[in-house]
Design a protein around this motif. Structure first.
Motif, PDB file in Angstrom:
ATOM      1  N   THR A 250      27.634  -6.367  29.063  1.00  0.00           N
ATOM      2  CA  THR A 250      27.609  -5.040  28.429  1.00  0.00           C
ATOM      3  C   THR A 250      26.242  -4.749  27.820  1.00  0.00           C
ATOM      4  O   THR A 250      25.696  -3.654  27.981  1.00  0.00           O
TER       5      THR A 250
ATOM      6  N   LEU B 173      23.721  -1.814  29.179  1.00  0.00           N
ATOM      7  CA  LEU B 173      23.216  -0.778  28.265  1.00  0.00           C
ATOM      8  C   LEU B 173      21.696  -0.724  28.301  1.00  0.00           C
ATOM      9  O   LEU B 173      21.096   0.361  28.273  1.00  0.00           O
TER      10      LEU B 173
ATOM     11  N   THR C 155      20.659   1.023  31.479  1.00  0.00           N
ATOM     12  CA  THR C 155      20.850   2.467  31.350  1.00  0.00           C
ATOM     13  C   THR C 155      19.743   3.090  30.505  1.00  0.00           C
ATOM     14  O   THR C 155      19.211   4.154  30.844  1.00  0.00           O
TER      15      THR C 155
ATOM     16  N   LEU D 136      21.985   2.176  36.028  1.00  0.00           N
ATOM     17  CA  LEU D 136      23.262   1.527  35.744  1.00  0.00           C
ATOM     18  C   LEU D 136      23.974   1.158  37.040  1.00  0.00           C
ATOM     19  O   LEU D 136      24.481   0.036  37.189  1.00  0.00           O
TER      20      LEU D 136
END
Length: 254
Positions: A185, A189, A192, A207
């Motif tokens: 995760t 992030l 992204t 992503l």
């Protein structure tokens, strides 16, 4: 700190004296693997970006960007890719395939795998550097980071070692699924956010590229577990190179 030393000491040539060689250190090291990848990727991006700004052109910048990770890992992952390709391509029983992978020479399947993977990485970076030095540099850093995240997931519980010795046996099945998910995760992030430096569309593209890389690595991992009965150090190298290549290819699309 034991985890950082383990990650940098096993995955790079960056000086890091490993103080512990046990499964606890291995678990922490595999969770720190994306950080080691980020450092390698930043070095590669810096070299490629500098040469591009000096007027070398996108092709030479792409070649140098691909060369830096190979140098910073002593070709460890590329060697693993070649050995895994030879093992998978041998069509031999698992034990004999594992013996083939331990040999110091390289077979035809390994040569073919290295050739196409390196060509694909250079071609993708050539395209991305053609869009601008920043696009190429960010892509290099992203690919290296996600590639090491694939190693974190390859070390999760439920993925056995194919041999009782070697790096694969030390790190196999050390990472709890929850810790692997939290690490993924955080990295996703970051990917992204790196795309958001350019546009919201690029944020989505980065992503999706990271997810595509993880999916490609997972497919290879499952194939190797079925074929060899588990993972080895060579399989980890193949998983890493597969993820890096898939990420770069995905970034050229769209």
């Amino acid at each position: 700190m034991d985890g950082l030393r383990f990650a940098f000491g096993t995955l790079t040539v960056i000086p890091a004296r490993i103080t512990r060689w046990d499964r606890d250190a291995a678990r922490a090291g595999m969770l720190c693997a994306p950080l080691a990848g980020l450092v390698v990727g930043l070095f590669a991006a810096a070299v490629g970006g500098v040469f591009l700004l000096l007027g070398s052109g996108p092709l030479l910048a792409a070649v140098l960007t691909v060369a830096v990770p190979a140098l910073l890992t002593r070709g460890l992952h590329l060697d693993g890719l070649a050995d895994t390709a030879d093992g998978l391509g041998s069509a031999k029983p698992a034990e004999e395939a594992l013996r083939i992978m331990k040999r110091s020479d390289i077979g035809p399947f390994g040569v073919i795998a290295l050739l196409f993977v390196l060509l694909a990485q250079i071609a993708a970076l050539h395209r991305l550097y053609g869009e601008g030095w920043a696009q190429g540099a960010v892509a290099a850093a992203l690919a290296a980071t996600v590639a090491r995240l694939a190693l974190t997931h390859a070390s999760r519980h439920g993925v056995p070692a194919a041999r009782p010795e070697g790096l694969g046996a030390v790190v196999a099945a050390t990472v709890p699924p929850r810790a692997a998910a939290l690490t993924a995760t955080a990295v996703l992030l970051l990917c992204t956010a790196s795309g958001a430096l350019f546009s919201w569309y690029d944020a989505l593209r980065h992503l999706l590229a990271a997810l595509a890389a993880l999916a490609a690595a997972e497919l290879l991992l499952r194939r190797c577990v079925r074929r060899f009965g588990g993972v080895t150090g060579d399989v980890f190298g193949a998983v890493e190179e597969t993820a890096a290549t898939a990420a770069l290819i995905a970034l050229t699309l769209g």
